[in-house]
Write a protein that holds these residues in place. Structure first.
Motif, PDB file in Angstrom:
ATOM      1  N   UNK A 264       0.831  -1.206   0.000  1.00 28.45           N
ATOM      2  CA  UNK A 264       0.000   0.000   0.000  1.00 28.45           C
ATOM      3  C   UNK A 264       0.869   1.260   0.000  1.00 28.45           C
ATOM      4  N   UNK A 265       1.958   1.223   0.754  1.00 30.19           N
ATOM      5  CA  UNK A 265       2.884   2.357   0.774  1.00 30.19           C
ATOM      6  C   UNK A 265       3.514   2.523  -0.608  1.00 30.19           C
ATOM      7  N   UNK A 266       3.904   1.410  -1.207  1.00 28.81           N
ATOM      8  CA  UNK A 266       4.485   1.430  -2.552  1.00 28.81           C
ATOM      9  C   UNK A 266       3.514   2.070  -3.539  1.00 28.81           C
ATOM     10  N   UNK A 267       2.233   1.668  -3.472  1.00 28.09           N
ATOM     11  CA  UNK A 267       1.239   2.219  -4.394  1.00 28.09           C
ATOM     12  C   UNK A 267       1.108   3.729  -4.248  1.00 28.09           C
ATOM     13  N   UNK A 268       1.179   4.195  -3.005  1.00 23.98           N
ATOM     14  CA  UNK A 268       1.081   5.633  -2.760  1.00 23.98           C
ATOM     15  C   UNK A 268       2.275   6.372  -3.357  1.00 23.98           C
ATOM     16  N   UNK A 269       3.468   5.794  -3.195  1.00 24.30           N
ATOM     17  CA  UNK A 269       4.666   6.413  -3.749  1.00 24.30           C
ATOM     18  C   UNK A 269       4.625   6.387  -5.279  1.00 24.30           C
ATOM     19  N   UNK A 270       4.171   5.269  -5.853  1.00 22.81           N
ATOM     20  CA  UNK A 270       4.106   5.159  -7.309  1.00 22.81           C
ATOM     21  C   UNK A 270       3.139   6.190  -7.880  1.00 22.81           C
ATOM     22  N   UNK A 271       2.010   6.394  -7.213  1.00 25.56           N
ATOM     23  CA  UNK A 271       1.041   7.385  -7.689  1.00 25.56           C
ATOM     24  C   UNK A 271       1.674   8.773  -7.703  1.00 25.56           C
ATOM     25  N   UNK A 272       2.483   9.042  -6.685  1.00 27.05           N
ATOM     26  CA  UNK A 272       3.177  10.333  -6.613  1.00 27.05           C
ATOM     27  C   UNK A 272       4.170  10.461  -7.754  1.00 27.05           C
ATOM     28  N   UNK A 273       4.935   9.398  -8.030  1.00 26.20           N
ATOM     29  CA  UNK A 273       5.916   9.454  -9.105  1.00 26.20           C
ATOM     30  C   UNK A 273       5.249   9.558 -10.467  1.00 26.20           C
ATOM     31  N   UNK A 274       4.123   8.880 -10.659  1.00 26.81           N
ATOM     32  CA  UNK A 274       3.390   8.990 -11.926  1.00 26.81           C
ATOM     33  C   UNK A 274       2.925  10.426 -12.162  1.00 26.81           C
ATOM     34  N   UNK A 275       2.484  11.066 -11.087  1.00 29.67           N
ATOM     35  CA  UNK A 275       2.053  12.458 -11.189  1.00 29.67           C
ATOM     36  C   UNK A 275       3.234  13.354 -11.565  1.00 29.67           C
ATOM     37  N   UNK A 276       4.401  13.105 -10.958  1.00 27.16           N
ATOM     38  CA  UNK A 276       5.595  13.879 -11.282  1.00 27.16           C
ATOM     39  C   UNK A 276       5.982  13.689 -12.742  1.00 27.16           C
ATOM     40  N   UNK A 277       5.928  12.437 -13.206  1.00 27.55           N
ATOM     41  CA  UNK A 277       6.321  12.133 -14.576  1.00 27.55           C
ATOM     42  C   UNK A 277       5.425  12.837 -15.589  1.00 27.55           C
ATOM     43  N   UNK A 278       4.146  12.980 -15.264  1.00 31.86           N
ATOM     44  CA  UNK A 278       3.209  13.622 -16.185  1.00 31.86           C
ATOM     45  C   UNK A 278       3.539  15.087 -16.430  1.00 31.86           C
ATOM     46  N   UNK A 279       4.334  15.687 -15.551  1.00 28.48           N
ATOM     47  CA  UNK A 279       4.698  17.098 -15.698  1.00 28.48           C
ATOM     48  C   UNK A 279       5.996  17.282 -16.490  1.00 28.48           C
ATOM     49  N   UNK A 280       6.702  16.188 -16.783  1.00 28.23           N
ATOM     50  CA  UNK A 280       7.970  16.284 -17.490  1.00 28.23           C
ATOM     51  C   UNK A 280       7.752  16.609 -18.972  1.00 28.23           C
ATOM     52  N   UNK A 281       8.660  17.383 -19.520  1.00 26.34           N
ATOM     53  CA  UNK A 281       8.542  17.828 -20.914  1.00 26.34           C
ATOM     54  C   UNK A 281       9.434  16.967 -21.804  1.00 26.34           C
ATOM     55  N   UNK A 282       8.847  16.178 -22.710  1.00 27.19           N
ATOM     56  CA  UNK A 282       9.663  15.364 -23.614  1.00 27.19           C
ATOM     57  C   UNK A 282      10.330  16.245 -24.676  1.00 27.19           C
ATOM     58  N   UNK A 283      11.657  16.250 -24.683  1.00 26.94           N
ATOM     59  CA  UNK A 283      12.407  17.024 -25.687  1.00 26.94           C
ATOM     60  C   UNK A 283      13.249  16.058 -26.512  1.00 26.94           C
ATOM     61  N   UNK A 284      13.532  16.431 -27.745  1.00 22.08           N
ATOM     62  CA  UNK A 284      14.284  15.553 -28.631  1.00 22.08           C
ATOM     63  C   UNK A 284      15.726  15.398 -28.144  1.00 22.08           C
ATOM     64  N   UNK A 285      16.238  14.176 -28.262  1.00 23.06           N
ATOM     65  CA  UNK A 285      17.607  13.878 -27.820  1.00 23.06           C
ATOM     66  C   UNK A 285      18.346  13.105 -28.909  1.00 23.06           C
ATOM     67  N   UNK A 286      19.661  13.050 -28.785  1.00 23.87           N
ATOM     68  CA  UNK A 286      20.508  12.263 -29.664  1.00 23.87           C
ATOM     69  C   UNK A 286      21.190  11.169 -28.856  1.00 23.87           C
TER      70      UNK A 286
END
Length: 314
Positions: free
Chosen positions: A91-113
């Motif tokens: 249950x603790x893991x699920x709570x942390x994962x939900x937080x990380x998923x929310x953080x990831x949704x705010x990241x900006x995908x930029x082109x890389x090489x």
């Protein structure tokens, strides 16, 4: 003089508040029980010989000394499949994962090489889709070359040119001690500790976080880093199987030069004692189940991971 008040970081407080009340109660009860046991153990021993919760070799209790305090205390009283604390941890893991998923949704995908060892630079896959930070994985890059290469690589070794602006290594706990690197150092793997701080092993399924000046795809049969990574993951699988099948309390499980192990505490003879030869066959099915559960690793920062520990170690 009175102790200074303890300041709880906001992110830890928010995580705690997000947990189910029953989970919070279970964690508090477990912590109180362990605190009482630790205090009792110190009172009955040479307190100056204690290093935190670990005992010095010279002064700690010995497993063959029946009169000494058992190192694991009463953390293991009997063999028990799927003990309740596994759900609490989940249950603790699920709570942390939900937080990380929310953080990831705010990241900006930029082109890389991404540059290969031969100097060739790739910027897109076979379908012409551009590589992007937070989206493209080493597996995707390898598959651009050959699906066989992608399927047969255990891990990638990447050297970043630079991280994207919205990536902070601290978010992934990357500024903490690296237990895998420590294990490689103990195995005297060449080059450990000598590489650039921008060079690191990277999961094949983990999205890249910047342009890469060199990427290598490591295979089990060809590379010691790949073997060590495989054994490291295998140790975690074995550890989870021991927890789910017997309720074992895990201690340490490092990779070795030619394999792996996981040391665990299973009480004295009255609690079921150490593993027996016939237990080995029983571990096969739980290990298979654990492989499924371990298929996705979650990187968490040090503060967020504290509730996951729940004093599992002795």
């Amino acid at each position: 003089m009175a102790d200074a008040p303890i300041t709880i970081p906001e992110e830890v407080s928010s995580l705690w508040e997000s947990l189910d009340p029953a989970v919070r109660a279970a964690l508090i009860a477990s912590e109180s029980k362990n605190d009482a046991e630790s205090a009792s153990a110190v009172k009955g021993s040479n307190a100056s010989g204690q290093q935190g919760r670990r005992a010095l070799v010279s002064s700690g209790p010995r497993m063959d000394d029946a009169s000494a305090t058992i190192i694991g205390g009463s953390s293991f009283t009997k063999r028990e499949a799927n003990p309740g604390w596994i759900k609490v941890r989940g249950d603790v893991y699920d709570a942390i994962k939900a937080k990380r998923d929310e953080e990831l949704s705010t990241k900006v995908p930029v082109e890389i090489e991404v540059t290969l060892p031969d100097g060739k630079t790739l910027v897109e896959n076979k379908e012409g889709v551009k590589y992007q930070a937070w989206r493209t994985t080493p597996f995707d890059v390898a598959a651009t070359i050959s699906r066989g290469l992608a399927d047969n690589s255990n891990v990638a070794r990447v050297t970043y040119t630079a991280y994207v602006s919205d990536y902070d290594p601290a978010e992934d706990g990357m500024e903490a001690a690296d237990s895998l690197a420590d294990a490689m150092g103990e195995l005297e793997i060449d080059g450990v500790g000598e590489k650039s701080k921008m060079t690191m092993l990277w999961d094949m399924s983990r999205a890249l976080v910047g342009s890469v000046s060199k990427i290598e795809f490591l295979k089990f049969q060809d590379d010691q880093d790949a073997r060590t990574t495989f054994w490291h993951s295998s140790a975690h699988v074995l550890g989870e199987a021991l927890e789910r099948l017997y309720g074992s309390r895990l201690t340490i499980g490092p990779p070795l030069a030619g394999g792996f192990y996981y040391d665990s505490y299973m009480g004295d003879s009255n609690a079921g004692g150490a593993l027996k030869e016939e237990d080995c066959e029983s571990l096969s099915c739980p290990c298979s189940y654990a492989i499924v559960l371990q298929s996705l690793y979650l990187l968490v920062d040090k503060l967020s991971s504290l509730p996951l520990v729940d004093r599992q170690t002795c």
